[in-house]
Motif scaffolding. Structure first.
Motif, PDB file in Angstrom:
ATOM      1  N   HIS A  43       0.847  -1.196   0.000  1.00  0.00           N
ATOM      2  CA  HIS A  43       0.000   0.000   0.000  1.00  0.00           C
ATOM      3  C   HIS A  43       0.884   1.248   0.000  1.00  0.00           C
ATOM      4  O   HIS A  43       1.975   1.237   0.547  1.00  0.00           O
ATOM      5  CB  HIS A  43      -0.899  -0.014   1.234  1.00  0.00           C
ATOM      6  CG  HIS A  43      -2.054   0.923   1.135  1.00  0.00           C
ATOM      7  ND1 HIS A  43      -3.175   0.602   0.420  1.00  0.00           N
ATOM      8  CD2 HIS A  43      -2.257   2.164   1.632  1.00  0.00           C
ATOM      9  CE1 HIS A  43      -4.032   1.609   0.495  1.00  0.00           C
ATOM     10  NE2 HIS A  43      -3.494   2.570   1.220  1.00  0.00           N
ATOM     11  N   VAL A  44       0.370   2.308  -0.589  1.00  0.00           N
ATOM     12  CA  VAL A  44       1.155   3.531  -0.695  1.00  0.00           C
ATOM     13  C   VAL A  44       1.552   4.031   0.701  1.00  0.00           C
ATOM     14  O   VAL A  44       0.789   3.896   1.666  1.00  0.00           O
ATOM     15  CB  VAL A  44       0.357   4.611  -1.476  1.00  0.00           C
ATOM     16  CG1 VAL A  44      -0.870   5.056  -0.701  1.00  0.00           C
ATOM     17  CG2 VAL A  44       1.228   5.782  -1.830  1.00  0.00           C
ATOM     18  N   HIS A  99       3.542   2.746   2.761  1.00  0.00           N
ATOM     19  CA  HIS A  99       3.897   1.747   3.771  1.00  0.00           C
ATOM     20  C   HIS A  99       5.405   1.533   3.851  1.00  0.00           C
ATOM     21  O   HIS A  99       5.885   0.825   4.716  1.00  0.00           O
ATOM     22  CB  HIS A  99       3.144   0.432   3.530  1.00  0.00           C
ATOM     23  CG  HIS A  99       1.722   0.490   4.014  1.00  0.00           C
ATOM     24  ND1 HIS A  99       0.955  -0.617   4.229  1.00  0.00           N
ATOM     25  CD2 HIS A  99       0.940   1.544   4.332  1.00  0.00           C
ATOM     26  CE1 HIS A  99      -0.254  -0.248   4.662  1.00  0.00           C
ATOM     27  NE2 HIS A  99      -0.276   1.065   4.720  1.00  0.00           N
ATOM     28  N   GLY A 100       6.131   2.148   2.896  1.00  0.00           N
ATOM     29  CA  GLY A 100       7.584   2.177   3.050  1.00  0.00           C
ATOM     30  C   GLY A 100       8.395   1.419   2.011  1.00  0.00           C
ATOM     31  O   GLY A 100       9.555   1.093   2.261  1.00  0.00           O
TER      32      GLY A 100
HETATM   33  N1  LIG Z   1       9.068   5.502  11.345  1.00  0.00           N
HETATM   34  C1  LIG Z   1       9.254   4.918  10.193  1.00  0.00           C
HETATM   35  N2  LIG Z   1       8.908   5.537   9.080  1.00  0.00           N
HETATM   36  C2  LIG Z   1       9.108   4.912   7.899  1.00  0.00           C
HETATM   37  C3  LIG Z   1       9.710   3.641   7.845  1.00  0.00           C
HETATM   38  N3  LIG Z   1       9.787   3.268   6.531  1.00  0.00           N
HETATM   39  C4  LIG Z   1       9.276   4.297   5.846  1.00  0.00           C
HETATM   40  N4  LIG Z   1       8.866   5.284   6.644  1.00  0.00           N
HETATM   41  C5  LIG Z   1       8.238   6.540   6.264  1.00  0.00           C
HETATM   42  O1  LIG Z   1       6.999   6.284   5.647  1.00  0.00           O
HETATM   43  C6  LIG Z   1       6.747   7.207   4.609  1.00  0.00           C
HETATM   44  C7  LIG Z   1       6.453   6.468   3.316  1.00  0.00           C
HETATM   45  O2  LIG Z   1       7.605   5.732   2.919  1.00  0.00           O
HETATM   46  P1  LIG Z   1       7.946   5.445   1.407  1.00  0.00           P
HETATM   47  O3  LIG Z   1       9.133   4.587   1.425  1.00  0.00           O
HETATM   48  O4  LIG Z   1       8.004   6.693   0.628  1.00  0.00           O
HETATM   49  O5  LIG Z   1       6.642   4.628   1.039  1.00  0.00           O
HETATM   50  P2  LIG Z   1       6.186   3.986  -0.357  1.00  0.00           P
HETATM   51  O6  LIG Z   1       5.069   4.834  -0.837  1.00  0.00           O
HETATM   52  O7  LIG Z   1       5.702   2.629   0.031  1.00  0.00           O
HETATM   53  O8  LIG Z   1       7.349   3.938  -1.257  1.00  0.00           O
HETATM   54  C8  LIG Z   1       7.991   8.066   4.514  1.00  0.00           C
HETATM   55  O9  LIG Z   1       7.758   9.291   5.148  1.00  0.00           O
HETATM   56  C9  LIG Z   1       9.045   7.257   5.222  1.00  0.00           C
HETATM   57  O10 LIG Z   1      10.038   8.045   5.796  1.00  0.00           O
HETATM   58  C10 LIG Z   1      10.086   3.007   9.069  1.00  0.00           C
HETATM   59  O11 LIG Z   1      10.614   1.903   9.117  1.00  0.00           O
HETATM   60  N5  LIG Z   1       9.829   3.692  10.209  1.00  0.00           N
END
Ligand SMILES: Nc1nc2c(ncn2[C@@H]2O[C@H](COP(=O)(O)OP(=O)(O)O)[C@@H](O)[C@H]2O)c(=O)[nH]1
Lengths: 303, 623
Positions: free
Chosen positions: B22-23, B25-26
């Motif tokens: 999901h968007v 989620h990291g």
């Molecule tokens: N606290 C925390 N934040 C995270 C973690 N992984 C990702 N984030 C945060 O979650 C948000 C979305 O992450 P992103 O990698 O861009 O998500 P994507 O849309 O799945 O690619 C960002 O602001 C990241 O910094 C984690 O392990 N811990």
């Protein structure tokens, strides 16, 4: 079957699909290592033949050795060799080298802008005109080796391009078959899905499709394949004693060699494997790229 | 094609891994962190991005690292399938970062369709969300066998074990409910803190399992398809005569199995049989055997007329042939997938018109599994007349996953996806774009199945004479074909058929008029006409088949067999072209699709000219 075999087999499959689906198909040949490997793959796909034209855009600033090599291979392989050029820009002196010559004290920033603009005119515009048939196409006469004006002005609707995903950011967004709209624009955000090996082979009138058989290849794969197949390459890629060589070939005035003592294909493979070039972008010697330069060019039809 | 020169290819394994979820989620953070922790980033890149963030006052994000394109950074979402490369101690990875935003589902699919394994990321704090489920469906549908689930952002839930286990339980139950493969591993991670990605963290001592990198390194490569039955969808038949090359090469990629020079092979759905004479290639050592994965070409001992889309196999293990396919599919088109309309089906190398025969089930993946259900499971009483709540579904909407029976206009060769992937999956084209895709779960029988089976058994065991079909074509200057005149009694079929036969004969064609009455008088003499219509059709078809085998253009007409029966006759002659000419009263329209519609009052010479032109256009008389 090793990794190179796998890459080769997929590229062959893609080339055959392209040949099947596009009546007006051509392959861009920049004379560089990638598109020359692609030409070789076409011979693999079609059992020694190349059943579509090869298109080269001659900016007039290519190193003479590249042109000689192009014509030699075209003649030997009996290629349908098409050359396009932006004559008007050259005649009007609307090129970076000429403008720089008139104003040698020009600032860096301005130089950069002119470089990108020059690429736009001599490459993108010329290519567009050649593909659409609005510009003059010259075709090699395979009996004499001389170039003659090609009476065929029909646009090409399928264009095979040697882009690799590892080369540079924006290229990693390409599909094997990527559509371009009527104005050659690439809508990166709205590309059709590519399931397995079912490609986009239907296209609306006026649009065309770019085919990327080398998308999964890396620079190292290209050299390993050149070695395995003993594909002839331009000597500009090799150090001739000056301690430098070209890693990517462009126009004389806008490219600079890299420091490297690789004298042959084996040396280059060793060099790439050693990681010595890891922190240098492959196109870093191509001065027109600049910040966002290449991506902007690509959106507008640059390959 | 055995390396002619020395083997220099990288001997390390390579694996394509797609990362989904999901968007927000990291995913990007997981990828960025993996690249950083395995030393795959260009020197100084990380620092440069950090500095840039400081300068602009934005908090640093690993996603920035991956964002190669301007507009991507502007929108703050990964819009396409970007590829990143990194290496572990044992193999090279290509990470395909698939966007989680629903708008970009087609990009996610493009990425996932190329992957051998998938990493699915779930936010520990947000838990299982819409696209966690939808991506789960899609991975299952795309047939990705190896799935690793990372429960990310464990730092936000204090690395709480019970929390992790709760999500694992919920998601496992969901996957089970849709009949998806069991994930290899659930891993509690924090991409931000690097916990359990490339190295073991110190915050989750209760987790004894492997790190993400360890799991990835432990995933086996997909088993080779060499031991499966031979499948080679014909990509093209090449003859480069102009270039002075006389070889007639059947080209394609061997998708499964292996084949040797001298092997007897059959092409489906035409049932044509021949033998491999040679394996062709360019700049390769000559070979007498080839197997799965190679894009190659063959010459055959007996030249047979085959076209793209047929599937080459051995006789004993030929693919299925039919028109009805039960499938699991996903629809991505801007317009919904609707009944009553033709679409283009692409499967292997074949492409043909297809429509929805029946929609068994549409799953709205955005809802929790209460409204879902296992794809491919036996039908429930959906749409039954007695069930007031169940309205039969008529369309499959954008981003829906569905269980559908497709009906192709002509028979095609295929396999169930479980038997052979390459011939067991398909896409659907709407206008110019691929708008959906899926896998075949079941072959659904249609009315002609028995006839087709009869034809296959007959053709596979056909005892050839001393003269080949190709020799007959060379002698006659045309291919064998059936020209069938249909229309109601008294409309003038017989007269036109005779005229066409005479015209063909006058043009030196080997033509023969078969009037159905003559078959009735003899071959059918033992049959009670009204009681055995299907048997009449069958015998008529078999007689036609014999005549076609003799290389003739058969011109036929019969009042026993109507337009509707023509497909039955066609099922018995899968290897020969059928040209259907329907004759109607002046001014009346066609009743069913035919190749040529003729009005009863048209001058005979004109009709004859039209038929002759059609035979030319279909490359029957122009070989
Ligand atoms: N606290 C925390 N934040 C995270 C973690 N992984 C990702 N984030 C945060 O979650 C948000 C979305 O992450 P992103 O990698 O861009 O998500 P994507 O849309 O799945 O690619 C960002 O602001 C990241 O910094 C984690 O392990 N811990």
């Amino acid at each position: 079957m090793d990794h190179l075999d796998q890459l080769e087999q997929q590229s062959v499959y893609i080339l055959r699909e392209a040949f099947r689906h596009f009546e007006r198909l051509c392959m861009l040949w920049s004379i560089g290592k990638d598109s020359t490997v692609m030409l070789w793959l076409a011979r693999k796909a079609f059992f020694g033949h190349v059943p579509f034209p090869l298109v080269h855009v001659d900016t007039s600033y290519k190193l003479p050795e590249m042109i000689a090599y192009r014509d030699k291979l075209a003649f030997e392989y009996k290629l349908q060799m098409i050359v396009g050029q932006n004559k008007q820009a050259l005649e009007e002196g609307d090129t970076f080298p000429i403008k720089l010559g008139k104003n040698p004290s020009m600032g860096k920033e301005e130089q950069q802008q002119l470089r990108t603009a020059c690429c736009g005119r001599l490459k993108s515009d010329a290519l567009g005109a050649t593909l659409h048939g609005t510009g003059t196409r010259r075709r090699m006469n395979l009996a004499t080796g001389a170039y003659e004006v090609d009476p065929d002005r029909e646009p090409y609707t399928g264009v095979i391009v040697g882009a690799r995903a590892d080369e540079e950011g924006s290229r990693s967004k390409e599909r094997y078959f990527s559509p371009r709209d009527k104005n050659d624009n690439w809508d990166v955000g709205d590309q059709p899905p590519e399931f397995w090996n079912q490609f986009k082979t239907d296209f609306a009138p006026g649009t065309h499709v770019r085919v990327h058989p080398l998308l999964d290849w890396t620079e190292l794969n290209i050299w390993e394949y050149i070695k395995r197949e003993q594909i002839p390459t331009v000597s500009l890629y090799y150090d001739q004693g000056s301690g430098t060589r070209y890693r990517s070939l462009g126009c004389g005035p806008c490219q600079s060699p890299i420091k490297s003592a690789s004298k042959n294909v084996d040396d280059i493979i060793t060099e790439l494997k050693s990681g010595a070039l890891k922190n240098v972008a492959e196109r870093s010697g191509r001065l027109q790229d600049g910040k966002h330069g290449l991506e902007e060019l690509r959106r507008k039809g640059y390959m | 094609m055995g390396a002619p020169a020395t083997k220099v290819a990288a001997d390390r394994d390579q694996m394509n891994v797609v990362i989904v979820g999901h968007v927000d989620h990291g995913k990007s953070t997981v990828v960025g962190r993996l690249l950083a922790d395995t030393g795959a980033l260009p020197q100084g890149k990380l620092d440069a991005v950090r500095r840039e963030c400081e300068r602009t006052g934005k908090p640093f994000e690993y996603a920035f690292l991956l964002d190669a394109l301007e507009d991507e950074q502007d929108q703050g979402i990964t819009i396409d399938t970007a590829r990143c490369f990194f290496k572990s101690a044992t193999r090279d990875y290509i990470i395909i970062d698939a966007p989680g935003h629903i708008e970009f589902l087609k990009n996610m699919i493009s990425g996932a369709a190329r992957a051998e394994a998938a990493v699915l990321v779930i936010d520990a704090k947000e838990g299982v969300r819409e696209n966690s489920r939808r991506h789960g469906y899609i991975l299952a549908m795309l047939g990705i066998q190896q799935v690793v689930v990372c429960v990310n952002k464990m730092d936000l839930v204090g690395y709480d074990r019970a929390h992790f286990e709760g999500i694992e339980k919920e998601y496992r139950a969901f996957l089970e409910s849709i009949g998806a493969v069991r994930p290899r591993q659930f891993i509690p991670i924090s991409a931000i803190e690097g916990e359990n990605l490339a190295s073991r963290g110190k915050h989750s001592p209760w987790y004894a399992g492997p790190t993400l990198l360890e799991v990835l390194d432990g995933l086996p490569k997909a088993p080779s398809k060499v031991d499966q039955p031979l499948r080679m969808p014909v990509q093209a038949v090449y003859k480069f005569t102009k270039q002075g090359d006389d070889r007639r090469i059947i080209a394609g990629r061997v998708e499964a199995g292996r084949v040797k020079v001298g092997d007897k092979v059959v092409f489906s759905p035409s049932n044509k049989v021949s033998t491999i004479r040679s394996i062709e290639g360019f700049n390769t050592a000559p070979r007498t055997e080839i197997d799965a994965g190679w894009s190659t070409g063959f010459t055959l001992t007996e030249e047979i007329y085959i076209t793209r889309g047929e599937v080459m196999s051995h006789v004993a293990k030929a693919p299925q042939v039919g028109t009805r396919l039960r499938v699991n599919m996903i629809w991505l088109g801007k317009k919904p997938f609707v009944s009553g309309r033709d679409y283009k089906l692409k499967l292997g190398t074949t492409a043909l018109p297809v429509r929805i025969h029946k929609i068994n089930k549409v799953i709205d993946a955005s809802k929790p599994n209460s409204s879902g259900g296992e794809l491919g499971s036996p039908e429930r009483s959906v749409g039954g007349p007695g069930d007031p709540l169940s309205v039969p579904e008529l369309t499959v909407g954008r981003h829906d996953v569905a269980d559908v029976v497709l009906e192709a206009r002509q028979p095609l060769a295929f396999d169930l996806t479980a038997d052979c992937e390459a011939t067991g999956r398909f896409v659907i084209v709407d206008e110019y774009d691929v708008a959906g895709g899926g896998i075949i779960t079941e072959a659904v029988s249609d009315d002609l199945r028995d006839l087709r089976d009869e034809a296959r058994t007959r053709d596979f065991h056909w005892v050839p004479g001393g003269v080949t079909a190709a020799e007959r074509v060379a002698r006659h200057g045309h291919r064998a074909a059936l020209v069938m005149f249909v229309g109601k009694a008294g409309v003038g079929k017989h007269k036109l058929a005779r005229a066409v036969e005479k015209a063909l004969f006058a043009a030196d064609r080997a033509a023969y008029m078969l009037d159905g009455t003559n078959v009735l008088l003899g071959v059918d003499n033992d049959l009670w006409v009204d009681g055995a219509k299907s048997e009449l059709v069958r015998r008529f078809g078999e007689v036609v088949h014999l005549l076609l085998n003799a290389g003739l253009i058969v011109v036929s007409t019969t009042n026993v067999i109507g337009l509707a029966d023509a497909t039955a006759v066609q099922a018995l002659i899968p290897d020969a072209p059928l040209v259907l000419v329907e004759i109607v009263d002046a001014g009346a329209g066609s009743t069913q699709p035919s190749d040529l519609l003729v009005s009863g009052d048209e001058p005979e010479t004109e009709v004859v000219a039209k038929v002759m032109a059609l035979l030319d256009a279909r490359q029957i008389t122009s070989v």
